[in-house]
Scaffold this active site. Structure first.
Site, PDB file in Angstrom:
ATOM      1  N   ALA A   1       5.657 -51.513 -30.497  1.00  0.00           N
ATOM      2  CA  ALA A   1       4.940 -50.874 -29.384  1.00  0.00           C
ATOM      3  C   ALA A   1       5.823 -50.055 -28.452  1.00  0.00           C
ATOM      4  O   ALA A   1       5.398 -49.703 -27.361  1.00  0.00           O
ATOM      5  CB  ALA A   1       4.193 -51.932 -28.583  1.00  0.00           C
ATOM      6  N   SER A   2       7.036 -49.738 -28.857  1.00  0.00           N
ATOM      7  CA  SER A   2       7.895 -48.972 -27.952  1.00  0.00           C
ATOM      8  C   SER A   2       7.532 -47.492 -27.922  1.00  0.00           C
ATOM      9  O   SER A   2       7.793 -46.796 -26.946  1.00  0.00           O
ATOM     10  CB  SER A   2       9.374 -49.134 -28.338  1.00  0.00           C
ATOM     11  OG  SER A   2       9.610 -48.623 -29.635  1.00  0.00           O
ATOM     12  N   ARG A   3       6.901 -47.011 -29.016  1.00  0.00           N
ATOM     13  CA  ARG A   3       6.589 -45.575 -29.104  1.00  0.00           C
ATOM     14  C   ARG A   3       5.245 -45.373 -29.798  1.00  0.00           C
ATOM     15  O   ARG A   3       4.640 -46.300 -30.323  1.00  0.00           O
ATOM     16  CB  ARG A   3       7.670 -44.849 -29.919  1.00  0.00           C
ATOM     17  CG  ARG A   3       9.059 -44.905 -29.319  1.00  0.00           C
ATOM     18  CD  ARG A   3      10.072 -44.219 -30.224  1.00  0.00           C
ATOM     19  NE  ARG A   3      10.172 -44.890 -31.520  1.00  0.00           N
ATOM     20  CZ  ARG A   3      10.684 -44.337 -32.618  1.00  0.00           C
ATOM     21  NH1 ARG A   3      11.128 -43.115 -32.592  1.00  0.00           N
ATOM     22  NH2 ARG A   3      10.743 -45.012 -33.746  1.00  0.00           N
TER      23      ARG A   3
ATOM     24  N   VAL B   1       9.561 -57.655 -37.305  1.00  0.00           N
ATOM     25  CA  VAL B   1       8.416 -58.428 -37.807  1.00  0.00           C
ATOM     26  C   VAL B   1       8.575 -58.809 -39.274  1.00  0.00           C
ATOM     27  O   VAL B   1       7.940 -59.753 -39.748  1.00  0.00           O
ATOM     28  CB  VAL B   1       7.079 -57.670 -37.607  1.00  0.00           C
ATOM     29  CG1 VAL B   1       6.809 -57.412 -36.126  1.00  0.00           C
ATOM     30  CG2 VAL B   1       7.030 -56.367 -38.414  1.00  0.00           C
TER      31      VAL B   1
ATOM     32  N   ASN C   1       0.605 -53.681 -35.236  1.00  0.00           N
ATOM     33  CA  ASN C   1       0.754 -52.234 -35.346  1.00  0.00           C
ATOM     34  C   ASN C   1       2.022 -51.813 -36.098  1.00  0.00           C
ATOM     35  O   ASN C   1       2.070 -50.724 -36.661  1.00  0.00           O
ATOM     36  CB  ASN C   1       0.772 -51.633 -33.925  1.00  0.00           C
ATOM     37  CG  ASN C   1       1.207 -50.189 -33.923  1.00  0.00           C
ATOM     38  OD1 ASN C   1       0.477 -49.300 -34.332  1.00  0.00           O
ATOM     39  ND2 ASN C   1       2.442 -49.938 -33.467  1.00  0.00           N
TER      40      ASN C   1
ATOM     41  N   SER D   1      -4.587 -47.884 -42.332  1.00  0.00           N
ATOM     42  CA  SER D   1      -4.402 -46.450 -42.538  1.00  0.00           C
ATOM     43  C   SER D   1      -5.432 -45.929 -43.523  1.00  0.00           C
ATOM     44  O   SER D   1      -5.902 -46.661 -44.397  1.00  0.00           O
ATOM     45  CB  SER D   1      -2.996 -46.180 -43.095  1.00  0.00           C
ATOM     46  OG  SER D   1      -2.862 -44.834 -43.498  1.00  0.00           O
TER      47      SER D   1
ATOM     48  N   TYR E   1       3.131 -47.673 -49.238  1.00  0.00           N
ATOM     49  CA  TYR E   1       2.404 -47.734 -47.964  1.00  0.00           C
ATOM     50  C   TYR E   1       0.922 -48.005 -48.200  1.00  0.00           C
ATOM     51  O   TYR E   1       0.306 -48.817 -47.497  1.00  0.00           O
ATOM     52  CB  TYR E   1       2.599 -46.409 -47.232  1.00  0.00           C
ATOM     53  CG  TYR E   1       2.120 -46.380 -45.800  1.00  0.00           C
ATOM     54  CD1 TYR E   1       2.753 -47.133 -44.812  1.00  0.00           C
ATOM     55  CD2 TYR E   1       1.055 -45.567 -45.422  1.00  0.00           C
ATOM     56  CE1 TYR E   1       2.333 -47.091 -43.484  1.00  0.00           C
ATOM     57  CE2 TYR E   1       0.630 -45.515 -44.100  1.00  0.00           C
ATOM     58  CZ  TYR E   1       1.268 -46.274 -43.140  1.00  0.00           C
ATOM     59  OH  TYR E   1       0.844 -46.225 -41.835  1.00  0.00           O
TER      60      TYR E   1
ATOM     61  N   ALA F   1      -0.337 -49.582 -50.760  1.00  0.00           N
ATOM     62  CA  ALA F   1      -0.443 -50.976 -51.207  1.00  0.00           C
ATOM     63  C   ALA F   1      -0.388 -51.929 -50.023  1.00  0.00           C
ATOM     64  O   ALA F   1      -1.187 -52.878 -49.924  1.00  0.00           O
ATOM     65  CB  ALA F   1       0.679 -51.294 -52.200  1.00  0.00           C
TER      66      ALA F   1
ATOM     67  N   ILE G   1      -2.522 -38.744 -37.114  1.00  0.00           N
ATOM     68  CA  ILE G   1      -2.394 -38.881 -35.668  1.00  0.00           C
ATOM     69  C   ILE G   1      -1.047 -38.289 -35.252  1.00  0.00           C
ATOM     70  O   ILE G   1      -0.027 -38.545 -35.901  1.00  0.00           O
ATOM     71  CB  ILE G   1      -2.451 -40.367 -35.239  1.00  0.00           C
ATOM     72  CG1 ILE G   1      -3.716 -41.053 -35.781  1.00  0.00           C
ATOM     73  CG2 ILE G   1      -2.351 -40.488 -33.723  1.00  0.00           C
ATOM     74  CD1 ILE G   1      -5.029 -40.514 -35.251  1.00  0.00           C
TER      75      ILE G   1
END
Length: 243
Positions: free
Chosen positions: A9-11, A61, A89, A141, A154, A156, A187
């Site tokens: 969540a830093s960016r 994570v 996220n 996604s 990605y 998968a 995005i």
């Protein structure tokens, strides 16, 4: 004291989600980041401008043990905190054609998106079950729904997270915990910085890339009490781009 935990969540999208959960729902924020301390600190300041508390939790994570220890230590130090919302996220891309894909490019993407979901959510879910309330929101996604050439790893990881969302929703729905997924298309963020927007937007009915704040508004809606009868869903936010 009620908190929302957002990973990565830093960016980008994670940052927008964290700020919006503070602004719209008044949640105190647990902001997870991996390595960019400067960006995380700047985001923390923006969150605290909304009149809530923000604690930084630095861990990868993908690392099961370090994630578990970090979460356990926080819980011991702040026994009064109730984590009501988890937003998974954190994610990375290592794009390339499957026939040339190196093992580390496969495993790192799977470990962050899919195993990261397990590593963060599993230790926290017991308290949600005890309190009979919670919101788990997984950022997936478009690639995980329709697949994308050059992103087998990605696709998968995110596709598996879609299935996990639906299965977990069925397991814990009776305890009033909802589990949903948000599937962004293109995005504007660091992840899409090298994409040819002028070409790609021709494929999108709304003729533009989305903004991180638009994803954040959807996440805040799913994190609210207004969505107590929505679970196991995958909500697309992609300007109409499907396949």
């Amino acid at each position: 004291m009620k908190y929302a935990l957002i990973t990565g969540a830093s960016r980008g999208i994670g940052k927008a989600i964290a700020i919006n959960l503070a602004k719209e729902l008044g949640y105190n924020i647990l902001l997870n980041f991996h390595s960019n301390t400067e960006a995380a600190t700047a985001t923390k300041e923006l969150i605290e401008e909304e009149g809530v508390k923000c604690e930084l939790l630095q861990f990868d994570v993908a690392d099961t043990e370090k994630t578990k220890i970090s979460i356990e230590n926080f819980s011991k130090n702040y026994p009064e905190v109730e984590i009501e919302v988890i937003v998974n996220n954190a994610g990375i891309t290592r794009d390339g054609l499957f026939m040339w894909m190196k093992p580390e490019d496969w495993h790192s993407v799977i470990n962050t998106s899919l195993n990261g979901f397990y590593n963060v959510t599993q230790p926290l879910i017991k308290n949600m079950l005890k309190r009979r309330y919670g919101r788990i929101i997984n950022i997936v996604s478009l690639s995980g729904l329709k697949g994308n050439a050059g992103q087998v790893n990605y696709s998968a990881a995110k596709g598996a997270l879609v299935a996990a969302t639906k299965a977990l929703a069925q397991e814990i729905g009776k305890r009033k915990i909802t589990v949903n997924a948000v599937a962004p298309g293109f995005i504007t963020s660091d992840m899409t910085a090298e994409f040819d927007e002028n070409e790609l937007k021709k494929l999108i009915p709304l003729n533009r890339f989305g903004e991180a704040e638009e994803v954040a508004h959807l996440v805040s809606f799913l994190a609210s009490k207004k969505t107590s009868y929505i679970t196991g869903e995958v909500i697309n936010i992609n300007g109409g781009l499907y396949s």
